[in-house]
Design an enzyme around this catalytic site. Structure first.
Site, PDB file in Angstrom:
ATOM      1  N   HIS A 146       0.832  -1.209   0.000  1.00 14.95           N
ATOM      2  CA  HIS A 146       0.000   0.000   0.000  1.00 14.95           C
ATOM      3  C   HIS A 146       0.868   1.263   0.000  1.00 14.95           C
ATOM      4  CE1 HIS A 146      -3.259   2.799   0.926  1.00 14.95           C
ATOM      5  NE2 HIS A 146      -2.405   3.346   1.783  1.00 14.95           N
ATOM      6  N   GLU A 147       1.854   1.303   0.876  1.00 17.59           N
ATOM      7  CA  GLU A 147       2.660   2.519   1.053  1.00 17.59           C
ATOM      8  C   GLU A 147       3.428   2.897  -0.213  1.00 17.59           C
ATOM      9  OE1 GLU A 147       3.325   4.622   3.846  1.00 17.59           O
ATOM     10  OE2 GLU A 147       1.549   3.728   4.774  1.00 17.59           O
TER      11      GLU A 147
END
Length: 371
Positions: free
Chosen positions: A248-249
């Protein structure tokens, strides 16, 4: 208990090691919310040593977040001595609940000295920019105390570039080498292969992050596996949560540097950005974006890399994944992963629950692949 006044260059992790306690104990005793934020002149109460003395049986039970090097440092021994006393082939692989014999301790432990023997061949190391004594100790399988004793160093935070250090317990053969010994963990092997309990394969990585190209997966895999081994991310649940957060990051490892210029961080004293241009210079980099001069300094000291002087290194795969592993371990996220608390892992990484649905989607995908 004793007290200590913080000096320039001090870190909570460095003080914890020096006083044979833990970062969390220092935080709790001194009501410190953020372990990366201490100030020069701040007066700290130092709690009694954390597992500094060997138990009556000369043993120690591994806890969540422990590493063999950390245990060795607390007990005044070396990784090599611990590995030998406990028949550990891979020092990166210990598990919660494992009972370790502490060499040199009382109560029937094997009569192995807890101090490294003096160097018989004069092996040496020349200090480079960004080095720390703890980083050098970790690379050579010795302790900060042993390095201090062998080199008559009073303050472990004060070493100089160009200083020649004797490495205790290592033979010199070639008259001393500045290269660390090879890793015994076997991490980062041939792309497309798993590196034991701490690793994943290219195929697994791409199933979790389907937009990641084969070429990028092969490029990143050795560094990712090495970082997971270093941070003890070595169970399915830990790997699932770690990879979900990274996916996600970083947009499935697409972004190793923040797209924005970083100007928004200018003047952010909470991030240590006190010099003109710090906002752009210390913008977010790496798969879990490291941001701010103070955080670059803390990560660099922990890893033995001059990230404050060379912040651009934080986006290079060989460094970026190690930073992510350091961040994960420094916030004790393995313990929350072990407890299955994905929301708390998210909060400690994000400061809230931004993008939770996306993170949970990657987590479910990682569970399907690795569970």
């Amino acid at each position: 208990m004793t007290t200590y006044s913080v000096r320039s260059g001090d870190t909570l992790s460095g003080l914890a090691q020096r006083f044979s306690t833990s970062v969390s104990s220092l935080q709790k005793t001194n009501h410190i919310a953020n372990a990366n934020l201490i100030r020069v002149g701040q007066r700290l109460t130092v709690p009694d040593g954390f597992q500094a003395a060997p138990s009556k049986a000369g043993s120690y039970t591994v806890r969540s977040g422990d590493t063999l090097s950390g245990i060795a440092g607390r007990h005044g021994t070396t990784v090599g001595a611990l590995a030998k006393a406990n028949h550990i082939a891979n020092p990166n692989k210990i598990y919660v609940g494992q009972r370790l014999t502490i060499p040199g301790a009382g109560g029937g432990a094997a009569p192995v000295t807890s101090k490294p023997p003096p160097s018989s061949g004069g092996a040496s190391y020349t200090v480079r920019s960004g080095d720390t004594l703890s980083g050098i100790a970790g690379r050579y399988g010795t302790t900060v105390g042993a390095l201090q004793q062998a080199n008559h160093i009073a303050d472990p935070n004060k070493i100089q570039v160009g200083q020649k250090l004797t490495i205790p317990g290592r033979t010199g053969g070639s008259g001393g080498t500045s290269k660390p010994p090879p890793s015994t963990g076997g991490v980062g092997g041939t792309p497309g292969t798993s590196s034991g309990k701490g690793g994943v394969t290219v195929a697994q990585l791409r199933r979790i992050m389907p937009n990641l190209s084969q070429a990028k997966a092969e490029q990143y895999l050795p560094h990712l596996n090495k970082a997971m081994a270093e941070a003890n991310i070595n169970t399915p649940r830990r790997k699932e949560m770690f990879l979900a957060q990274l996916a996600h990051e970083s947009g499935e490892l697409r972004y190793m540097e923040e797209i924005a210029s970083g100007a928004a961080y200018e003047g952010r004293k909470d991030l240590g950005n006190t010099q003109p241009g710090d906002g752009k210079r210390y913008k977010g980099r790496g798969p879990i974006q490291l941001t701010g001069r103070a955080n670059y300094r803390a990560a660099g000291r922990a890893l033995g890399i001059d990230l404050e002087g060379h912040p651009e290194r934080a986006k290079d795969p060989d460094v970026a994944f190690r930073i992510a592993g350091w961040y994960w371990q420094s916030r004790n996220l393995n313990s929350y992963a072990d407890a299955g608390n994905f929301r708390e892992v998210t909060r400690r990484i994000n400061g809230g629950y931004n993008g939770l649905a996306s993170r949970e989607m990657y987590y479910r995908r990682a569970q399907d692949v690795l569970g």
